[in-house]
Write a protein that holds these residues in place. Structure first.
Motif, mmCIF file in Angstrom:
data_model
loop_
_atom_site.group_PDB
_atom_site.id
_atom_site.type_symbol
_atom_site.label_atom_id
_atom_site.label_comp_id
_atom_site.label_asym_id
_atom_site.label_seq_id
_atom_site.Cartn_x
_atom_site.Cartn_y
_atom_site.Cartn_z
ATOM 1 N N VAL A 40 0.854 -1.187 0.000
ATOM 2 C CA VAL A 40 0.000 0.000 0.000
ATOM 3 C C VAL A 40 0.886 1.232 0.000
ATOM 4 C CG1 VAL A 40 -1.731 1.342 1.236
ATOM 5 C CG2 VAL A 40 -1.888 -1.145 1.217
ATOM 6 N N TYR A 41 0.638 2.115 -0.967
ATOM 7 C CA TYR A 41 1.298 3.418 -1.035
ATOM 8 C C TYR A 41 0.250 4.495 -0.733
ATOM 9 C CZ TYR A 41 4.994 0.968 -3.644
ATOM 10 O OH TYR A 41 5.982 0.114 -4.039
ATOM 11 N N LEU A 52 3.954 9.797 -3.242
ATOM 12 C CA LEU A 52 3.410 8.572 -2.669
ATOM 13 C C LEU A 52 4.493 7.852 -1.875
ATOM 14 C CD1 LEU A 52 1.423 7.426 -5.807
ATOM 15 C CD2 LEU A 52 0.402 8.051 -3.623
ATOM 16 N N LEU A 53 4.116 7.434 -0.659
ATOM 17 C CA LEU A 53 5.047 6.790 0.259
ATOM 18 C C LEU A 53 4.613 5.347 0.487
ATOM 19 C CD1 LEU A 53 7.339 6.978 2.467
ATOM 20 C CD2 LEU A 53 5.552 7.723 4.042
ATOM 21 N N LEU A 54 5.579 4.414 0.399
ATOM 22 C CA LEU A 54 5.299 3.009 0.705
ATOM 23 C C LEU A 54 5.028 2.890 2.202
ATOM 24 C CD1 LEU A 54 5.196 0.011 -0.104
ATOM 25 C CD2 LEU A 54 7.667 -0.099 0.327
ATOM 26 N N MET A 55 3.777 2.565 2.552
ATOM 27 C CA MET A 55 3.360 2.560 3.955
ATOM 28 C C MET A 55 3.267 1.162 4.556
ATOM 29 S SD MET A 55 2.930 5.676 4.980
ATOM 30 C CE MET A 55 1.907 5.500 6.428
ATOM 31 N N ALA A 56 3.081 0.135 3.711
ATOM 32 C CA ALA A 56 2.991 -1.241 4.221
ATOM 33 C C ALA A 56 3.255 -2.196 3.076
ATOM 34 C CB ALA A 56 1.616 -1.511 4.833
ATOM 35 N N ARG A 121 -13.657 11.552 -4.479
ATOM 36 C CA ARG A 121 -12.959 12.084 -5.654
ATOM 37 C C ARG A 121 -11.508 12.472 -5.387
ATOM 38 N NH1 ARG A 121 -17.424 15.989 -8.731
ATOM 39 N NH2 ARG A 121 -19.232 14.640 -8.378
ATOM 40 N N ARG A 122 -10.997 12.167 -4.216
ATOM 41 C CA ARG A 122 -9.632 12.534 -3.840
ATOM 42 C C ARG A 122 -8.784 11.281 -3.728
ATOM 43 N NH1 ARG A 122 -8.195 12.965 1.662
ATOM 44 N NH2 ARG A 122 -6.114 13.845 2.001
ATOM 45 N N LEU A 123 -7.654 11.259 -4.459
ATOM 46 C CA LEU A 123 -6.769 10.109 -4.422
ATOM 47 C C LEU A 123 -6.041 10.047 -3.091
ATOM 48 C CD1 LEU A 123 -5.426 7.825 -6.319
ATOM 49 C CD2 LEU A 123 -3.455 9.370 -6.223
ATOM 50 N N LEU A 124 -6.169 8.913 -2.404
ATOM 51 C CA LEU A 124 -5.461 8.715 -1.144
ATOM 52 C C LEU A 124 -4.193 7.897 -1.331
ATOM 53 C CD1 LEU A 124 -8.400 7.849 1.275
ATOM 54 C CD2 LEU A 124 -7.384 10.080 0.821
ATOM 55 N N GLY A 125 -4.214 6.974 -2.282
ATOM 56 C CA GLY A 125 -3.046 6.122 -2.465
ATOM 57 C C GLY A 125 -3.291 5.052 -3.503
ATOM 58 N N VAL A 126 -2.450 4.013 -3.479
ATOM 59 C CA VAL A 126 -2.509 2.930 -4.465
ATOM 60 C C VAL A 126 -2.302 1.595 -3.747
ATOM 61 C CG1 VAL A 126 -1.443 1.949 -6.535
ATOM 62 C CG2 VAL A 126 -1.649 4.429 -6.304
ATOM 63 N N LEU A 127 -3.126 0.609 -4.084
ATOM 64 C CA LEU A 127 -3.009 -0.755 -3.574
ATOM 65 C C LEU A 127 -2.406 -1.614 -4.684
ATOM 66 C CD1 LEU A 127 -3.667 -2.871 -1.354
ATOM 67 C CD2 LEU A 127 -5.958 -3.054 -2.347
ATOM 68 N N VAL A 128 -1.308 -2.325 -4.382
ATOM 69 C CA VAL A 128 -0.546 -3.035 -5.405
ATOM 70 C C VAL A 128 -0.436 -4.522 -5.079
ATOM 71 C CG1 VAL A 128 1.718 -3.255 -6.512
ATOM 72 C CG2 VAL A 128 0.790 -0.982 -6.010
ATOM 73 N N ALA A 129 -0.624 -5.359 -6.120
ATOM 74 C CA ALA A 129 -0.376 -6.799 -6.025
ATOM 75 C C ALA A 129 0.697 -7.151 -7.044
ATOM 76 C CB ALA A 129 -1.654 -7.586 -6.301
ATOM 77 N N GLN A 130 1.661 -8.031 -6.675
ATOM 78 C CA GLN A 130 2.739 -8.435 -7.581
ATOM 79 C C GLN A 130 2.973 -9.934 -7.487
ATOM 80 O OE1 GLN A 130 5.287 -5.073 -5.851
ATOM 81 N NE2 GLN A 130 6.189 -5.278 -7.895
#
Length: 758
Positions: A40-41, A52-56, A121-130
């Protein structure tokens, strides 16, 4: 997947802080989707809002968490943020936007799926799967992550606000923390937060320090013992009803009450300085989370047992109700969904302001606050309710803002604003007793809206020309049964006599929608489009006739009774209501009562009544427009829903055209028309109503003097000219700006600040 999604959302909701919540997300998503990495960023809380900061992360190098930062438009995560849509790649390193961060160790991973986390409507972050292997994530995985991100966006935004995005800081210890909501009632207030929360609801318990650790611990242990005794009694009582194996459940409950984790965990938190309900809340959350993490379905279900025990203990702890003198002298009542009952529990002389997570400027609590002259802010969706107990707060009901821990400079600014308000109110007090006559000589009666007998004296003293709307459902709502004919007659008689010879308009029973009777529940999927108002009373003539007889009996020897039918949508409904009114009068005449013929009116609240205005007016004595509901139905906007509150606007061009059509229809029929909704209390809207040649206005007592000031400051000709200009405009904001400028030019600039939402 749906079951998994629900469990993750529940676990995250029970997390103690954002860091813990994010760790749950990445661990559970990695586990459930059988992937190699979940991260999660979030927007960098201490830096540029565009970074954007890598938070977890579960799978990347743990040392990279809190250190990897991506600038706007940088890397694949930046691409997801830039597009605000999912990015699904079979081999991420081949993409031109791929950026390698050595500290993450992610060069080993090829498959990439990123979805945006968006809140209002406000971007909080990004959820990533790899994934290590080359592959495109299938539609089920994409849908799952999109749904999860949408579900968790509110929790992340809330945690950001309360300072848990970064554990190095605590936002509520900063000064002038501003939270935006919706203007509910104009005015400003400075005071101390008091949390209104539902009893036996663990999640709504506010944080509070223990005034005495020993007393809190003793109260908790007594509550535990009381619940143990209660459960033992239930078990014994069910001995003849349930088989032995089923009664073991109660033994399990008693064992849980004696467990170290529940009792000792709560006591430990109390000894750490928490009051017992908050200590219990956090212990129950921890215990339920432990059960929900278990693989065994039977053990997972025990989480609900722990919550049930927690609620039982909480009920015992809450046996003490706050006494009136326990409320601070300047109470700011704060809650998830503040109710009229909670508002009434605070002594009026101690209530300074209201703040609610739910509701809008058209909610009944906001309307009640306006009637009381209490500033209110509604729909504060990210309100950290539990953390506001005892904090110094500033409520700005004009702009819909709440300030936490205001600085001395900000306090001075708002106190200066309060002084300006007092001076304005003092200057208008004498004007309120004068008739409202336009500059070109047209008198426009300004009536008061009311719903309680206690409102009579203030309404008379306010200079009201009568009662334009008496909500008869209020006496029904505060009883445990339908009031009888004699009871109703007594209430209506007191109102009619108090204002005689000034007119009093009694609206017939208007329940349903967001107004319910505890002894006559109406449960519907869409109550605002369902069984409400005249529809209920026509279906129950025994209720309707009793009320009509009471109104008519109360008018004996008087000539100021007006009867108003709500929610009329067809001519057939009006005919049915008129027939029952005639029947009630005939019955009373047969019983030798001397009953004068009352004036009868129809409320215009639904679009069909707009188009039928002339037809309806020809069969009654007057029309009265209820703008609160009319705006709601015209714009298809639930006026109690904070999510769509921005769409609710009485200055919408469609609303203005509908009002013009209604007024013209009434006047073609030779009948008078009034406006009794909140629009009649908005200074800018009053100008337009004068231009439409609305014959009378009915407002809450707190707004009466200001409305009279507007009427006396404009001619009908000037108002008509402004109306014509507004009818050519396409945007409510432009209409508001034009009218505010007209108020300033007329010397009424002091009202512009308090105009709020239309």
């Amino acid at each position: 997947m749906l079951h998994v999604l629900r469990r993750i959302v529940l676990e995250v909701g029970a997390a103690g802080n954002l860091t813990e919540a994010l760790e749950i997300i990445v661990r559970r998503v990695k586990q459930e989707l059988a992937i190699d990495v979940c991260s999660v960023y979030l927007r960098d809380p201490d830096g540029d809002d565009r970074r954007l900061l890598l938070m977890a992360s579960e799978g990347l190098n743990p040392e990279a968490v809190g250190h990897v930062i991506m600038n706007a438009g940088e890397g694949l995560v930046g691409l997801v943020a830039e597009r605000a849509e999912p990015v699904n790649l079979e081999n991420a390193p081949d993409h031109p936007r791929f950026k390698y961060f050595p500290e993450t160790g992610e060069e080993r991973y090829h498959a990439f799926l990123g979805v945006p986390i968006v809140h209002h409507r406000r971007l909080l972050g990004v959820l990533v799967a790899q994934q290590r292997e080359r592959r495109r994530f299938d539609d089920e995985h994409v849908a799952f992550l999109i749904t999860l991100a949408a579900q968790l966006a509110g929790a992340i935004s809330h945690a950001e606000l309360i300072g848990e995005v970064d554990n190095r800081r605590e936002l509520l210890q900063q000064e002038n923390v501003q939270i935006r909501g919706i203007p509910g009632a104009a005015g400003v207030a400075v005071g101390q937060g008091v949390v209104a929360y539902a009893l036996a609801d663990l999640d709504s318990v506010p944080d509070r320090a223990a005034s005495s650790v020993e007393e809190e611990e003793r109260a908790f242990r007594q509550a535990v013992q009381a619940v143990q005794d209660e459960l033992a009694e239930i078990r014994d009582r069910m001995e003849s009803v349930l088989p032995p194996e089923e009664r073991l459940l109660f033994d399990a409950y008693v064992m849980m009450l004696g467990s170290d984790s529940l009792v000792n965990g709560t006591v430990e938190r109390i000894r750490g300085g928490r009051w017992a309900p908050a200590a219990l809340r956090d212990t129950v959350r921890e215990s339920t989370r432990n059960f929900e993490d278990m693989d065994d379905p039977y053990l997972r279900e025990r989480a609900s047992d722990v919550r049930d025990i927690g609620r039982r203990i909480l009920m015992r702890l809450q046996s003490h109700v706050r006494d009136p003198e326990e409320f601070p002298g300047r109470t700011i009542l704060v809650g998830e969904d503040v109710t009229a009952t909670q508002l009434a529990e605070v002594p009026s002389e101690r209530l300074a302001g209201v703040v609610s997570s739910r509701g809008t400027g058209s909610s009944h609590v906001a309307i009640l606050a306006r009637a009381m002259g209490i500033p209110a802010v509604m729909g504060v969706s990210d309100l950290p309710v539990g953390r506001l107990e005892g904090r110094e707060l500033v409520v700005d009901g004009y702009r819909g803002s709440l300030y936490i821990q205001p600085s001395p400079e900000l306090l001075e600014e708002f106190r200066h604003l309060q002084e300006e308000e007092r001076e304005l109110a003092d200057g208008l007090r004498a004007l309120a007793q004068e008739p409202a006559v336009t500059k070109d000589g047209h008198e426009v009666p300004v009536y008061a809206n009311s719903g309680l007998l206690a409102d009579i004296a203030p309404s008379i003293q306010s200079g009201a020309d009568g009662i334009g709307l008496y909500r008869t459902e209020v006496p029904f709502m505060i009883r445990e049964r339908f009031p009888g004919e004699d009871e109703q007659t007594e209430i209506y008689r007191e109102i009619l006599q108090s204002f005689d010879p000034r007119p009093v308009t009694l609206r017939t029973l208007d329940v349903g929608g967001d107004k319910s009777l505890p002894y006559f529940p109406v449960s519907e999927d869409n109550p605002f489009l369902g069984w409400r108002g005249i529809r209920i009373t026509l279906d129950h003539p025994e209720i309707f006739l009793t009320q009509l007889r009471a109104m008519l009996r109360a008018s004996q020897g008087l000539t100021n009774l007006n009867i108003l039918f709500p929610m009329i949508s067809s001519l057939a409904e009006l005919k049915g209501a008129l027939q029952l009114l005639q029947r009630a009068r005939d019955e009373l005449l047969d019983e030798h009562y001397v009953i004068p013929v009352p004036r009868v009116g129809v409320m215009v609240e639904v679009p069909s009544a707009v188009y039928l205005a002339e037809t309806l007016a020809r069969r009654v004595d007057f029309l009265s427009v209820g703008t609160n509901d009319l705006v709601q139905y015209l714009l298809a906007v639930d006026r109690n829903n904070a999510r769509v509150a921005d769409l609710y606007n009485a200055l919408h061009p469609a609303v203005l055209h509908a009002l013009v059509q209604t007024a013209e229809g009434a006047h073609r029929a030779g009948k008078q028309i009034s406006v009794c909704g909140e629009m009649a209390a908005d200074p800018a809207s009053v100008i337009l109503l004068l231009g439409m040649e609305i014959d009378a206005l009915s407002v809450n007592v707190a707004a009466l003097a200001r409305v009279k000031w507007v009427v006396r400051s404009f001619s009908r000709a000037r108002a008509r000219h402004l109306l014509e200009q507004c009818l050519t405009m396409e945007e409510p904001a432009a209409i508001r700006a034009l009218l505010d400028n007209a108020l300033v030019q007329a010397g009424l600039g002091g009202l512009v600040r308090g105009a709020g939402r239309a």
